[in-house]
Design a protein around this motif. Structure first.
Motif, PDB file in Angstrom:
ATOM      1  N   THR A  25     -61.105  72.160  38.028  1.00 32.27           N
ATOM      2  CA  THR A  25     -61.315  71.071  37.096  1.00 32.27           C
ATOM      3  C   THR A  25     -62.589  71.600  36.526  1.00 32.27           C
ATOM      4  O   THR A  25     -63.357  72.300  36.977  1.00 32.27           O
ATOM      5  CB  THR A  25     -61.575  69.630  38.247  1.00 32.27           C
ATOM      6  N   LYS A  27     -66.284  71.212  35.379  1.00 31.68           N
ATOM      7  CA  LYS A  27     -67.438  70.738  36.039  1.00 31.68           C
ATOM      8  C   LYS A  27     -68.522  70.291  35.096  1.00 31.68           C
ATOM      9  O   LYS A  27     -69.367  69.391  35.086  1.00 31.68           O
ATOM     10  CB  LYS A  27     -68.242  71.819  37.004  1.00 31.68           C
ATOM     11  N   ASN A  42     -65.546  73.468  38.595  1.00 34.48           N
ATOM     12  CA  ASN A  42     -65.829  73.205  39.838  1.00 34.48           C
ATOM     13  C   ASN A  42     -65.678  74.464  40.960  1.00 34.48           C
ATOM     14  O   ASN A  42     -66.311  74.459  41.528  1.00 34.48           O
ATOM     15  CB  ASN A  42     -65.476  71.844  40.294  1.00 34.48           C
ATOM     16  N   GLU A  43     -64.502  74.818  40.634  1.00 29.06           N
ATOM     17  CA  GLU A  43     -64.005  75.977  41.427  1.00 29.06           C
ATOM     18  C   GLU A  43     -64.777  77.343  41.405  1.00 29.06           C
ATOM     19  O   GLU A  43     -64.586  78.294  42.037  1.00 29.06           O
ATOM     20  CB  GLU A  43     -62.579  75.965  41.594  1.00 29.06           C
ATOM     21  N   LYS A  81     -60.989  64.201  34.953  1.00 30.56           N
ATOM     22  CA  LYS A  81     -61.212  65.208  36.150  1.00 30.56           C
ATOM     23  C   LYS A  81     -59.670  65.876  36.436  1.00 30.56           C
ATOM     24  O   LYS A  81     -59.351  65.902  37.652  1.00 30.56           O
ATOM     25  CB  LYS A  81     -61.547  64.488  37.176  1.00 30.56           C
TER      26      LYS A  81
END
Length: 104
Positions: A25, A27, A42-43, A81
């Protein structure tokens, strides 16, 4: 015939680029007035993707010249998201170069 196949194989291998994928997703997203788009997941991006694609990586994946449809998909995924899958092929400056995007 042997030489033709050898030359064909050499030309093909010179023009082929590696291709890896990253899923996650968004960020952070960056868009400049010239149409460049970059993002962070995000990851994060795995070290295997970074080492295979871009030794000058600075934390972002992006493209300098993007299609409006790709920008729209990235912005919609960021707002929702939603999970995306990026196809990465080499570098675009210090960014992992986004070749394609898939939304989920």
């Amino acid at each position: 015939m042997k030489y033709f196949i050898l030359v064909f194989w050499l030309l093909l291998s010179l023009n082929s680029h590696s291709y890896t994928q990253a899923t996650g997703t968004i960020k952070e997203i960056y868009i400049d007035k010239n149409g460049a788009v970059a993002l962070k997941l995000n990851e994060g991006f795995s070290s295997s993707v970074v080492s295979a694609e871009c030794s000058t990586y600075n934390g972002y994946a992006g493209i300098r010249d993007s299609e409006p449809a790709m920008k729209s998909l990235l912005l919609a995924a960021y707002a929702a998201k939603a999970t995306i899958k990026l196809g990465i092929t080499g570098c675009d400056g210090n960014w992992l170069k986004i070749n394609d995007v898939r939304g989920y």
